[in-house]
Design a protein around this motif. Sequence first.
Motif, PDB file in Angstrom:
ATOM      1  N   GLY A 197       5.185 -16.044   2.850  1.00 20.22           N
ATOM      2  CA  GLY A 197       5.757 -15.895   4.264  1.00 20.22           C
ATOM      3  C   GLY A 197       7.253 -15.797   4.151  1.00 20.22           C
TER       4      GLY A 197
ATOM      5  N   ASP B 192       5.000 -16.103   9.450  1.00 21.14           N
ATOM      6  CA  ASP B 192       4.857 -14.930   8.480  1.00 21.14           C
ATOM      7  C   ASP B 192       3.551 -15.332   7.331  1.00 21.14           C
ATOM      8  OD1 ASP B 192       5.308 -12.189   7.607  1.00 21.14           O
ATOM      9  OD2 ASP B 192       6.265 -12.937   6.139  1.00 21.14           O
ATOM     10  N   TYR B 193       3.779 -16.563   6.746  1.00 25.34           N
ATOM     11  CA  TYR B 193       2.717 -17.091   6.093  1.00 25.34           C
ATOM     12  C   TYR B 193       1.243 -17.151   6.608  1.00 25.34           C
ATOM     13  CZ  TYR B 193      -0.158 -19.960   2.746  1.00 25.34           C
ATOM     14  OH  TYR B 193      -1.024 -20.404   1.910  1.00 25.34           O
TER      15      TYR B 193
ATOM     16  N   SER C 194       0.320 -15.411   8.988  1.00 22.21           N
ATOM     17  CA  SER C 194      -0.044 -14.011   9.482  1.00 22.21           C
ATOM     18  C   SER C 194      -0.940 -13.430   8.278  1.00 22.21           C
ATOM     19  CB  SER C 194       0.970 -13.169   9.728  1.00 22.21           C
ATOM     20  OG  SER C 194       1.609 -12.604   8.762  1.00 22.21           O
ATOM     21  N   VAL C 195      -0.507 -13.869   7.081  1.00 25.99           N
ATOM     22  CA  VAL C 195      -1.224 -13.530   5.929  1.00 25.99           C
ATOM     23  C   VAL C 195      -2.358 -14.156   5.378  1.00 25.99           C
ATOM     24  CG1 VAL C 195       0.631 -14.033   4.259  1.00 25.99           C
ATOM     25  CG2 VAL C 195      -1.039 -12.153   3.549  1.00 25.99           C
TER      26      VAL C 195
ATOM     27  N   GLU D  54      -0.103 -15.287  -1.765  1.00 22.51           N
ATOM     28  CA  GLU D  54       0.319 -15.247  -0.338  1.00 22.51           C
ATOM     29  C   GLU D  54       1.852 -15.814  -0.072  1.00 22.51           C
ATOM     30  OE1 GLU D  54      -2.716 -16.644  -0.947  1.00 22.51           O
ATOM     31  OE2 GLU D  54      -3.852 -15.140  -0.662  1.00 22.51           O
TER      32      GLU D  54
ATOM     33  N   HIS E 247       5.187 -20.530   0.329  1.00 22.30           N
ATOM     34  CA  HIS E 247       3.873 -20.123  -0.134  1.00 22.30           C
ATOM     35  C   HIS E 247       3.087 -21.357  -0.641  1.00 22.30           C
ATOM     36  CE1 HIS E 247       6.555 -21.049  -3.709  1.00 22.30           C
ATOM     37  NE2 HIS E 247       5.453 -21.641  -3.952  1.00 22.30           N
TER      38      HIS E 247
END
Length: 445
Positions: free
Chosen positions: A187, A225-226, A228-229, A185, A371
């Motif tokens: 972001g 963004d990180y 979100s995943v 993962e 990450h």
Amino acid sequence: MVGVGIDAIEIHTGKLCLDLGETFAPEMGDDPDKYRKGLGLYTSSFPDSYEDIVTMGANAAHRLMKRTGRTPADIGRIDVATESAFDNSKPVSTYIAGCLEQVFETTFHHANKGERKFACIAGTQSLDDAYNWIRAGRHRGRSALVIATDTALYARGDAGEATQGAGAVAMLISEDPSLVELSPEQGYGSADETDFLKPNQQFPSVDGKRSVQVYLSRMREALQDYESVAGDTHPDDFAFIPFHTPFPGMVRKAGLLGYRHVIRDTGVEEELAAEIGRQPRPEAFDDDQTYLDAVSEYTDALKETTRYQEWYEQVIEPTLNISRYVGNWYTGSVHVARASALKHALEQDRELTGDRLLVASYGSGAQAEIHTETVQDGWKEEIAAFDIDEHLDARHDITFEEYERIHDIHNHDIKSEDVEEFTTPSDEFVFDGWGRMGERKYKFV
Ligand code: CAA
């Protein structure tokens, strides 16, 4: 799925040392505390006359391969990240491979070589490239050698002159690594920005104050963004958070904003509410400015809480221990921060296996990436082999006049007559003059 990550790491520092408070500040007419307390820097590393991005990278890589018993046959790719390259065509990795071939009996002819450019984030992007190459199964059991190497020099008189530095980090990226495993993962926060750039020039054009704001904005996007995943983060999730560190004062700002973000809607925010209230929410305000003023007031109060200060002392401060003494190494800087934290944990006899790091990289122009990494059970052995203190202590202290001379020697526009060395090279690669096609030549002494 077999894990992929950093198996081993070596750091090479430029061999000269400038004391910012004692030597630089008085010449600039500044209070030494601007450097020590404001920027958070005590000294910085500079390359001696025979050092450059190739020698520093090759010396770090050579030590790494020797220590871990690797030969060229074990390496399937060499990626160099730098923003100090001197050739627009031939990549620095070919020069470094050429150096290493002088001391190994076999060649790197089988290895894919390249050069990565996106300001300081290129080091992390090279890690990504190596990770993806291994994950794709194209590595034939080999490791990747990633080298982040820079001479971070600014024009004389530029505000950035205070944050200079020079050094290289070499990392071996392998399957089933000994040090840290990288998360799949990631972001990103990425935008077309003109905060810091070098349009075909050696020294950067910098809008320093804006660069600080761009760093913080892109970093916030990357964290969102990180999340979100990978799901929401919590301050207690991570043993350390190594940030790209142009100077420790920058990380002090980023750490506070990051903490404010990750405690929102958690028990920590509730606990702190009795002392400083809850974080302002935009829907409670009539206009943006009043909301931003309230956020700023909350952030100032948060910074003073014991809870935040203890977290910062444990999770962020140890990542800055080396940076305070070497300055900005651009592409290598976040990797120095990770090494600094792990070294601190070893010195504190902490058990870290299985713990996670949140790694926050940044490059001007501009992009942030986040990450996580999981510490592997070989970490203690790997970090115990790490002899950065010895190299830092062995640096030669320079006077201000010597600093001016060394800055000129490394200035591509000045043909320096006086290229005397300050230190005596031994057991290392050195610059050995120019070849007939304008190439730089190197030898092992
Ligand atoms: N005692 C204590 N603190 C003091 C002080 C004193 N006597 N005098 C000044 N300070 C503090 C200031 O308050 C300031 O801290 P805050 O920002 O927390 O308020 C700090 O010391 C620095 O002082 P100034 O802001 O006055 O310093 P400056 O304007 O001369 O330069 C800079 C600061 C703009 C960051 C400059 O160093 C610069 O341009 N650096 C290069 C660009 C850079 O590194 N940007 C970072 C983000 S971009 C990036 O990360 C990519 C990269 O690697 C380049």
